[in-house]
Design a protein around this motif. Structure first.
Motif, mmCIF file in Angstrom:
data_model
loop_
_atom_site.group_PDB
_atom_site.id
_atom_site.type_symbol
_atom_site.label_atom_id
_atom_site.label_comp_id
_atom_site.label_asym_id
_atom_site.label_seq_id
_atom_site.Cartn_x
_atom_site.Cartn_y
_atom_site.Cartn_z
ATOM 1 N N HIS B 68 0.812 -1.208 0.000
ATOM 2 C CA HIS B 68 0.000 0.000 0.000
ATOM 3 C C HIS B 68 0.856 1.273 0.000
ATOM 4 C CE1 HIS B 68 -3.724 1.902 0.007
ATOM 5 N NE2 HIS B 68 -4.203 1.600 1.205
ATOM 6 N N GLY B 69 0.653 2.098 -1.006
ATOM 7 C CA GLY B 69 1.323 3.389 -1.075
ATOM 8 C C GLY B 69 2.749 3.344 -1.594
ATOM 9 N N ARG B 70 3.302 2.132 -1.733
ATOM 10 C CA ARG B 70 4.723 2.009 -2.078
ATOM 11 C C ARG B 70 4.944 1.572 -3.519
ATOM 12 N NH1 ARG B 70 3.167 3.431 2.870
ATOM 13 N NH2 ARG B 70 4.939 3.835 4.202
ATOM 14 N N ALA B 71 3.922 1.661 -4.357
ATOM 15 C CA ALA B 71 4.079 1.238 -5.749
ATOM 16 C C ALA B 71 5.204 2.018 -6.432
ATOM 17 C CB ALA B 71 2.766 1.428 -6.500
ATOM 18 N N LEU B 72 5.272 3.324 -6.156
ATOM 19 C CA LEU B 72 6.308 4.142 -6.807
ATOM 20 C C LEU B 72 7.709 3.754 -6.317
ATOM 21 C CD1 LEU B 72 4.533 7.598 -6.796
ATOM 22 C CD2 LEU B 72 5.284 6.361 -8.827
ATOM 23 N N SER B 73 7.805 3.294 -5.076
ATOM 24 C CA SER B 73 9.115 2.882 -4.549
ATOM 25 C C SER B 73 9.577 1.599 -5.238
ATOM 26 C CB SER B 73 9.034 2.646 -3.048
ATOM 27 O OG SER B 73 8.235 3.627 -2.458
ATOM 28 N N PHE B 74 8.655 0.646 -5.401
ATOM 29 C CA PHE B 74 8.994 -0.585 -6.119
ATOM 30 C C PHE B 74 9.350 -0.252 -7.567
ATOM 31 C CE2 PHE B 74 8.066 -4.277 -3.425
ATOM 32 C CZ PHE B 74 7.428 -3.674 -2.352
ATOM 33 N N ALA B 75 8.592 0.654 -8.154
ATOM 34 C CA ALA B 75 8.837 1.048 -9.543
ATOM 35 C C ALA B 75 10.201 1.711 -9.673
ATOM 36 C CB ALA B 75 7.741 1.994 -10.024
ATOM 37 N N THR B 76 10.581 2.500 -8.663
ATOM 38 C CA THR B 76 11.894 3.152 -8.656
ATOM 39 C C THR B 76 13.008 2.108 -8.689
ATOM 40 O OG1 THR B 76 11.024 5.048 -7.451
ATOM 41 C CG2 THR B 76 13.392 4.687 -7.310
ATOM 42 N N GLY B 77 12.840 1.066 -7.885
ATOM 43 C CA GLY B 77 13.840 -0.005 -7.856
ATOM 44 C C GLY B 77 13.971 -0.696 -9.201
ATOM 45 N N ILE B 78 12.829 -0.969 -9.835
ATOM 46 C CA ILE B 78 12.851 -1.639 -11.142
ATOM 47 C C ILE B 78 13.515 -0.740 -12.178
ATOM 48 C CG2 ILE B 78 11.417 -2.573 -13.002
ATOM 49 C CD1 ILE B 78 9.335 -3.227 -10.761
ATOM 50 N N LYS B 79 13.154 0.536 -12.139
ATOM 51 C CA LYS B 79 13.691 1.472 -13.134
ATOM 52 C C LYS B 79 15.204 1.634 -12.985
ATOM 53 C CE LYS B 79 13.098 4.344 -16.524
ATOM 54 N NZ LYS B 79 12.581 3.894 -17.821
ATOM 55 N N GLY B 94 -6.198 7.491 -2.570
ATOM 56 C CA GLY B 94 -5.684 7.252 -1.222
ATOM 57 C C GLY B 94 -4.319 6.590 -1.252
ATOM 58 N N ASP B 95 -4.169 5.624 -2.125
ATOM 59 C CA ASP B 95 -2.908 4.897 -2.283
ATOM 60 C C ASP B 95 -1.789 5.875 -2.644
ATOM 61 O OD1 ASP B 95 -1.408 2.490 -2.457
ATOM 62 O OD2 ASP B 95 -1.669 2.430 -4.629
ATOM 63 N N ALA B 96 -2.058 6.784 -3.574
ATOM 64 C CA ALA B 96 -1.020 7.692 -4.058
ATOM 65 C C ALA B 96 -0.743 8.829 -3.093
ATOM 66 C CB ALA B 96 -1.428 8.268 -5.415
ATOM 67 N N LEU B 97 -1.788 9.398 -2.499
ATOM 68 C CA LEU B 97 -1.599 10.676 -1.807
ATOM 69 C C LEU B 97 -1.805 10.635 -0.292
ATOM 70 C CD1 LEU B 97 -3.162 12.948 -4.524
ATOM 71 C CD2 LEU B 97 -0.758 12.633 -4.003
ATOM 72 N N PHE B 104 5.210 9.679 -3.311
ATOM 73 C CA PHE B 104 4.767 10.363 -4.522
ATOM 74 C C PHE B 104 5.552 11.661 -4.745
ATOM 75 C CE2 PHE B 104 2.057 13.512 -6.583
ATOM 76 C CZ PHE B 104 1.834 12.870 -7.786
ATOM 77 N N ILE B 105 5.632 12.499 -3.714
ATOM 78 C CA ILE B 105 6.297 13.798 -3.935
ATOM 79 C C ILE B 105 7.783 13.610 -4.224
ATOM 80 C CG2 ILE B 105 4.626 15.300 -2.753
ATOM 81 C CD1 ILE B 105 6.429 15.222 -0.291
ATOM 82 N N HIS B 106 8.403 12.598 -3.611
ATOM 83 C CA HIS B 106 9.842 12.436 -3.838
ATOM 84 C C HIS B 106 10.146 11.775 -5.179
ATOM 85 C CE1 HIS B 106 11.146 14.232 -0.172
ATOM 86 N NE2 HIS B 106 10.144 13.635 0.441
ATOM 87 N N ALA B 107 9.251 10.893 -5.637
ATOM 88 C CA ALA B 107 9.430 10.338 -6.990
ATOM 89 C C ALA B 107 9.303 11.466 -8.016
ATOM 90 C CB ALA B 107 8.399 9.246 -7.245
ATOM 91 N N ALA B 108 8.368 12.376 -7.787
ATOM 92 C CA ALA B 108 8.188 13.501 -8.702
ATOM 93 C C ALA B 108 9.416 14.417 -8.668
ATOM 94 C CB ALA B 108 6.937 14.287 -8.312
ATOM 95 N N ARG B 109 9.942 14.642 -7.487
ATOM 96 C CA ARG B 109 11.101 15.526 -7.325
ATOM 97 C C ARG B 109 12.325 14.979 -8.057
ATOM 98 N NH1 ARG B 109 15.142 15.413 -3.555
ATOM 99 N NH2 ARG B 109 14.188 13.646 -2.523
ATOM 100 N N ARG B 110 12.501 13.647 -8.017
ATOM 101 C CA ARG B 110 13.674 13.049 -8.667
ATOM 102 C C ARG B 110 13.558 13.029 -10.176
ATOM 103 N NH1 ARG B 110 12.900 8.614 -4.837
ATOM 104 N NH2 ARG B 110 14.162 9.115 -3.029
#
Lengths: 71, 267
Positions: B68-79, B94-97, B104-110
């Protein structure tokens, strides 16, 4: 461009949940829900092949096949 | 390739309620991918938890249904390990924000090259209709039975402020625009955010007396307008849709490669 002509409405009755979105948004009122709340093409001769039903279906249950696709 | 070639037909019919917007997002996303001609093996879809997250089970790409909420973190690792792959990350509001707001904000920042799709139905549907950070002031939900006193985020403004290099918004009613924006977001090199306003007739619609899925779709038609339209000047309450930001910025994996090269020179 030649206007596409309808070949058939392919409706997957197992996937259709009868939400009625395609029925409501069809500009020519081609579609209807039957007694079992599944969509049927009642007046296929009026179909414009705009495919709005296909694009909007939340269940991926309706597809418009035209003569241009089979060529 | 027909869009049926991109799905796992054995899992259909899907679990979403009749008239749910998530199916319409799936429909539009498959058309966008078909239009830009991506191969199934080039795409990784990573999702978190919630109704929206179930989307990854239905598509025949590389898929990961994560936490929950960590999809972008897993995606970061894959990328980071396979930068040649295209990452698509569908998330609920809810999941994203809420749960994933920090990620979410840190994936966008990077500005990492991936596409975050925020399917905004303004409620937690899977767990019974609790209010989310996008429900908004005055809305009803299972956890705000006397109306909600929380204000909501503006996803577009939040994403722009966090540094996303592509930001768009559309609705499930505007299917052609949805396909178009999703396609452009996937092609864009950098962090892309697409907010898709979606209907939950079962919870949000019922609790707020918005009627059926059809009524909610009509609501999206009436309450939104293209960016910069005259209608917006007359009625400031209208929600704008379209592409708000698209800019070229250094991408994270490219920069990381440069660092590796710089560090190797030192040896």
């Amino acid at each position: 461009m030649v206007e596409p002509k309808l070949k058939e409405h392919v409706i997957n009755r197992n996937w259709c949940k009868g939400c009625g979105i395609c029925v409501y948004f069809c500009p020519k009122k081609v579609l209807e829900l039957d007694a079992g709340d599944k969509v049927v093409a009642k007046r296929p001769e009026d179909c414009l092949c705009c495919k709005l039903c296909e694009f909007r279906c939340p269940d991926l249950a309706i597809e418009i096949i035209t003569d241009q696709e089979s060529e | 390739m027909a869009i049926k070639d991109y799905i796992r037909e054995r899992f259909f019919p899907h679990i979403w309620c009749p008239g749910c917007g998530h199916g319409m997002v799936l429909n539009g996303l498959l058309r966008a991918i078909e239009k830009i001609g991506l191969d199934k093996n080039e795409i990784v879809m990573v999702s978190g938890i919630g109704c929206s997250a179930r989307i990854s089970g239905y598509v025949d790409f590389h898929t990961l249904h994560s936490i929950h909420g960590r999809a972008l973190s897993f995606a970061t690792g894959i990328k980071m390990s396979r930068p040649e792959l295209k990452l698509i990350v569908p998330m609920g509001d809810g999941d994203a924000l809420a749960i994933g707001g920090n990620h979410f904000i840190h994936a966008a920042r990077r500005n990492m090259d991936m596409t975050a799709i925020i399917i905004n139905n303004r409620i937690y549907g899977m767990t019974g209709g609790q209010h989310s950070p996008l429900s908004g002031y005055g809305t009803m939900s299972a956890t705000s039975p006397y109306s909600n006193i929380d204000n909501d985020f503006d996803v577009v403004e939040l994403s722009v402020a966090a540094g996303a290099s592509f930001v768009g918004r559309t609705t499930t009613y505007h299917t052609k625009q949805m396909t178009d924006i999703l396609g452009q977001a996937i092609i864009h090199k950098g962090f892309s955010v697409v907010e898709i306003m979606s209907q939950c007739p079962t919870y949000f619609g019922r609790k707020n007396r918005l009627g059926s899925a059809i009524d909610m779709l009509e609501g999206f038609r009436k309450n939104t307008t293209p960016i910069g339209s005259k209608a917006k000047q007359k009625d400031p309450d209208l929600i704008e849709r379209g592409i708000f930001v698209r800019k070229k910025m250094p991408e994270y994996c490219d920069e990381y490669d440069k660092i590796i090269k710089r560090a190797m020179k030192g040896n």
